[in-house]
Design an enzyme around this catalytic site. Structure first.
Site, short mmCIF file in Angstrom:
data_model
loop_
_atom_site.label_atom_id
_atom_site.label_comp_id
_atom_site.label_asym_id
_atom_site.label_seq_id
_atom_site.Cartn_x
_atom_site.Cartn_y
_atom_site.Cartn_z
N GLU A 88 -51.21 -23.20 4.43
CA GLU A 88 -50.31 -22.09 4.10
C GLU A 88 -49.58 -21.51 5.31
O GLU A 88 -49.59 -20.31 5.55
CB GLU A 88 -51.10 -21.00 3.37
CG GLU A 88 -51.62 -21.51 2.03
CD GLU A 88 -52.34 -20.45 1.22
OE1 GLU A 88 -51.85 -20.13 0.14
OE2 GLU A 88 -53.39 -19.97 1.67
C1 ACM Z 1 -56.21 -23.01 0.27
O1 ACM Z 1 -56.56 -22.75 -0.90
N1 ACM Z 1 -55.30 -22.25 0.88
C2 ACM Z 1 -56.77 -24.14 0.97
#
Ligand code: ACM
Length: 511
Positions: A333
């Protein structure tokens, strides 16, 4: 008294060979697919064993096990010996040299059993053989499921031969101890429960925006500041390095490897709050964070002279505490033009520590990843081909099957819905087919803890769904059947109760 209706079934071992679902970076082992295609007999399905073994062959009758046995164990079988001793103690069977019924734990050279397979024969004696201590240990877990949880004057065990071997070398559970902190004693209980279902990797998500949980001696504020709170506020917490070493040793006694994850270069607000210089100079948000958002914090990728010494120092201490071959760098992310360079640099730091990097799927952006790198897939439809084209293997955690922070049922309070609105009921978990992917090292189910605020809630999110994950990872896909799984799980309820697990009372199990 056990009432097993076992059908006579014949089998044969086929020669070792062919490909398995295992990674080139995890010691290869024959897959259970290599054991006879008749592998799973009706007999196996009658026994309350989870995960379902590869082969069960009935021999007529029962072994009447009295309260004394003699134990003959290979001297190198330390974890299996400890496990069988604990099991006998639990059910009140004394080890007495002169007892006529013997339990034998033997290390043998039988390559078709692989690194974790075993043969368990219950006849006049109980004979267990495997190539490794781990294989013997798993046989003891099987034996445990054949015994009642309460002490009895004697035990009737089915006379049976079980030959068993896992499908995948990576059978994991991930616990997010960063968003909410869970203490060592809980993790030890979790390790014991994982081991009972033949899971072998505990991935600890040790840092995130809301908390840094591992003592790093060179950067004490990571825990004194970064570890001082958690999602929603509250005291947070952290593990000292000594506590983590003790946990690693406890896990090893249960044939579980702990995989540490320090999430970088995003998900680092707790680190930034501890050492503000890790953020870019224009960043004004430098405090602790107790909210639930993601994707807002980053190590300053344009300050390599600041962040890479930090990353190297942290990972060096991580490697000194955790003996695992793998260090998980996170990498999820975050979008930045310098992100691929970060992944390559972190990968090099980990290589220089003689370890191997794992990253979440986004780390496939790294340009110089070696084939022994592992990537963990978390979005169901993520295009991971740029990694598999390089022969990089996968840990499968697609969120709509394995994110156990999602509800056991549609609308369960304090659960996430972002990946699957209807939650992820047990049947949905079980329905996952790993054969849809190539280059699979194994399966892992994460529990993110933003909205998991207590040990009771964590138990509720994990069980019974993690048992389904264990069966997917251990048992050949062609042998799995949800209705039969629920029957076997039903019969294991006393085990869950006896272990004090605060599970979700899944209606489909009649719990
Ligand atoms: C994740 O769920 N950001 C690995």
């Amino acid at each position: 008294m056990y009432k097993y209706i076992l059908l006579i079934f014949s089998f044969s071992l086929v020669a070792c060979g062919g490909s398995s679902g295992n990674s080139n970076s995890v010691p290869a082992q024959p897959s259970s697919a290599q054991i006879s295609s008749q592998a799973v007999s009706s007999a196996a399905k009658q026994l309350a064993l989870v995960p379902l073994p590869a082969q069960v062959v009935e021999q007529n009758g029962v072994l009447d096990l009295k309260t004394e046995v003699s134990l003959v164990a290979d001297s190198s079988a330390s974890t299996a010996t400890q496990a069988i001793t604990g099991l006998l103690n639990l059910v009140g069977i004394n080890v007495v040299n002169s007892a006529t019924t013997k339990i034998r734990l033997s290390i043998v050279n039988q390559p078709d059993l692989g690194n974790e397979g075993y043969r368990l024969v219950i006849a006049d004696d109980i004979s267990i053989s495997a190539q490794t201590d781990a294989g013997l240990f798993y046989a003891v877990q099987t034996l445990k499921q054949l015994l009642p949880v309460a002490k009895q004057a004697s035990y009737q065990l089915p006379r049976v031969e079980i030959i068993d071997i896992p499908q995948y070398a990576w059978r994991g559970s991930m616990v997010d101890v960063a968003r909410h902190f869970f203490g060592i004693e809980y993790l030890k209980k979790h390790i014991e429960r994982m081991a009972a279902f033949k899971l072998n990797k505990l991935h600890l998500h040790l840092s995130d925006d809301q908390g840094w949980r591992m003592e790093i001696k060179k950067y004490p504020k990571l825990t004194s500041v970064g570890g001082s709170t958690q999602a929603g506020g509250g005291p947070g917490g952290f593990y000292t390095q000594d506590e983590l070493k003790d946990l690693v040793a406890f896990a090893a006694q249960h044939n579980i490897e702990i995989i540490p994850e320090l999430d970088m270069p995003g998900h680092v607000q707790a680190a930034i709050a501890s050492y503000n210089e890790l953020a870019c100079n224009n960043v004004t948000n430098l405090g602790l964070y107790i909210g639930l958002d993601v994707g807002f914090s980053a190590l300053c990728l344009t300050k390599p002279e600041v962040i890479y010494p930090f990353v190297k120092d942290v990972l060096t201490e991580v490697a000194s505490v955790f003996p695992s071959q793998y260090i998980h760098i996170g990498g999820d992310e975050i979008k930045h033009v310098l992100y691929p360079e970060f992944i390559d640099k972190a990968n090099q730091i980990i290589k220089d520590l003689n370890r191997t990097m794992i990253g979440w799927e986004e780390a496939s952006a790294g340009k110089n990843l070696a084939p022994d790198t592992l990537l963990q897939v978390w979005n169901d439809n993520y295009d991971i081909q740029s990694a598999t084209d390089r022969n990089i293997h996968l840990i499968l955690s697609p969120c709509s099957y394995f994110y156990l922070d999602h509800g056991n049922y549609n609308g369960q309070p304090e659960t996430y819905t972002w990946c699957r609105r209807q939650g992820i009921p047990l049947e949905r978990v079980y329905s996952f087919n790993p054969q849809k992917y190539s280059l699979v090292t194994g399966i892992e189910a994460p529990v993110w803890s933003e909205v998991v605020t207590s040990e009771a809630a964590l138990d509720n999110r994990i069980w019974p769904r993690l048992a389904a994950v264990a069966e997917i990872a251990w048992t050949n896909q062609s042998a799995r059947n949800y209705q039969e799984f629920t029957q076997r799980m039903k019969a294991l309820k006393p085990y869950f109760d006896g272990a004090g697990i605060q599970y979700y009372a899944e209606p489909q199990l009649g719990w």
